[in-house]
Motif scaffolding. Sequence first.
Motif, PDB file in Angstrom:
ATOM      1  N   LEU A  67     121.526   3.516  -6.966  1.00 10.05           N
ATOM      2  CA  LEU A  67     122.264   3.830  -5.605  1.00 10.05           C
ATOM      3  C   LEU A  67     121.631   2.949  -4.505  1.00 10.05           C
ATOM      4  O   LEU A  67     122.138   2.969  -3.549  1.00 10.05           O
ATOM      5  CB  LEU A  67     122.496   5.274  -5.260  1.00 10.05           C
ATOM      6  CG  LEU A  67     123.032   5.968  -6.399  1.00 10.05           C
ATOM      7  CD1 LEU A  67     123.367   7.398  -6.074  1.00 10.05           C
ATOM      8  CD2 LEU A  67     124.645   5.440  -6.807  1.00 10.05           C
ATOM      9  N   THR A  68     120.441   2.495  -4.676  1.00  8.19           N
ATOM     10  CA  THR A  68     119.582   1.909  -3.503  1.00  8.19           C
ATOM     11  C   THR A  68     120.046   0.660  -3.055  1.00  8.19           C
ATOM     12  O   THR A  68     120.274  -0.285  -4.215  1.00  8.19           O
ATOM     13  CB  THR A  68     118.165   2.027  -3.893  1.00  8.19           C
ATOM     14  OG1 THR A  68     117.753   3.232  -4.189  1.00  8.19           O
ATOM     15  CG2 THR A  68     117.278   1.356  -2.887  1.00  8.19           C
ATOM     16  N   GLN A  69     120.420   0.389  -2.085  1.00  7.63           N
ATOM     17  CA  GLN A  69     120.822  -0.956  -1.675  1.00  7.63           C
ATOM     18  C   GLN A  69     119.788  -1.900  -1.182  1.00  7.63           C
ATOM     19  O   GLN A  69     118.736  -1.409  -0.477  1.00  7.63           O
ATOM     20  CB  GLN A  69     121.802  -0.949  -0.490  1.00  7.63           C
ATOM     21  CG  GLN A  69     123.229  -0.087  -0.960  1.00  7.63           C
ATOM     22  CD  GLN A  69     124.203   0.022   0.161  1.00  7.63           C
ATOM     23  OE1 GLN A  69     123.973  -0.676   1.270  1.00  7.63           O
ATOM     24  NE2 GLN A  69     125.168   0.728  -0.088  1.00  7.63           N
ATOM     25  N   ASP A  70     119.676  -3.219  -1.463  1.00  9.43           N
ATOM     26  CA  ASP A  70     118.811  -4.088  -1.058  1.00  9.43           C
ATOM     27  C   ASP A  70     119.529  -5.392  -0.522  1.00  9.43           C
ATOM     28  O   ASP A  70     119.551  -6.372  -1.703  1.00  9.43           O
ATOM     29  CB  ASP A  70     117.679  -4.322  -2.069  1.00  9.43           C
ATOM     30  CG  ASP A  70     116.674  -5.222  -1.640  1.00  9.43           C
ATOM     31  OD1 ASP A  70     116.559  -5.695  -0.492  1.00  9.43           O
ATOM     32  OD2 ASP A  70     115.824  -5.493  -2.520  1.00  9.43           O
ATOM     33  N   LEU A  71     119.954  -5.455   0.406  1.00  8.76           N
ATOM     34  CA  LEU A  71     120.864  -6.508   0.850  1.00  8.76           C
ATOM     35  C   LEU A  71     120.309  -7.843   0.827  1.00  8.76           C
ATOM     36  O   LEU A  71     120.788  -8.943   0.811  1.00  8.76           O
ATOM     37  CB  LEU A  71     121.617  -6.314   2.424  1.00  8.76           C
ATOM     38  CG  LEU A  71     122.436  -5.025   2.505  1.00  8.76           C
ATOM     39  CD1 LEU A  71     122.803  -5.150   3.885  1.00  8.76           C
ATOM     40  CD2 LEU A  71     123.642  -5.222   1.479  1.00  8.76           C
ATOM     41  N   ALA A  72     118.792  -8.015   0.894  1.00  9.49           N
ATOM     42  CA  ALA A  72     118.149  -9.076   0.909  1.00  9.49           C
ATOM     43  C   ALA A  72     118.160  -9.637  -0.520  1.00  9.49           C
ATOM     44  O   ALA A  72     118.066 -10.847  -0.593  1.00  9.49           O
ATOM     45  CB  ALA A  72     116.688  -9.018   1.141  1.00  9.49           C
TER      46      ALA A  72
END
Length: 302
Positions: A67-72
């Motif tokens: 569920l963790t987002q990392d847009l980079a």
Amino acid sequence: MSISTEPDTRPGTSEGGAASLVNACRRIGGFLWLMMKNPLTAIGLVIILLLIVVAMFAPWIATHDPLTQDLANALQAPGAAHWFGTDEFGRDVFSRLVYGSRITLYIVALVSVTVGPIGLMLGVVAGYYGGVVDSILMRITDIFISFPSLVLALAFVAALGPGLEHVVIAITLTAWPPIARLARAETLSLRKADFVSAVKLQGASSLRILVHHIVPLCLPSVIIRITMNMAGIILTAAGLGFLGLGAQPPDPEWGAMISAGRRYMMECWWLVTIPGLAILINSLAFNFLGDGLRDILDPRTE
């Protein structure tokens, strides 16, 4: 006076319990050996067992938080850091696939343990009593069968609202009619059998005949049907998830993953291909297992 040295194998003794356990292990081992003799059945069983293991140990198998987002790191191709790439929010696809197996197994297991008793009960009652009872129950069954299962499930979910529990209820309401039809056909062939007539002459009630004599003989066919229905349950759940009616974001449901990734499928093939392959492989595995169980449990295939 002679004293017997034979071990006491009565059920109430420790020797009898050990003997029963050994016999049960032998029967299970023989059953598994029969399954392993068929390569496709063995493959299906191994895949299903692997799915169960992955679902059970998902926190230890997943390499990232699903569920963790990392847009980079959004839309990264498969590589050493992310084995199956990342999605549009930078979430690890492999980890989401692993946790998605829990949702798939939850739906399959809950629907299977629900539709089995419902379909079996209605089928044996209709087949045993016949007449008006049979006509009413089978007309209700015909109404459900007349609609495609996915369309009917869509109607139920639309009425109940999106959500995982509502998906389970909707699929259950659409999956029981074929099992009821099968149980009825089996009961029609058994209710006039000689052993049933003999039990009636001994004064057994209809309930006792159904529970102790008819239902056990219908179980093998019902188990085979339920196993083969599991592939359809997976596809229906994925279809509802694709339409946004199943597990809601950000839960990693396989159908929802395909739906979210279809906007990027031309450039980022892994977003659609990998969850699609998971659905395909597990559906085939349940079909392979169902075919193998039919060959073993159904004497008419010999």
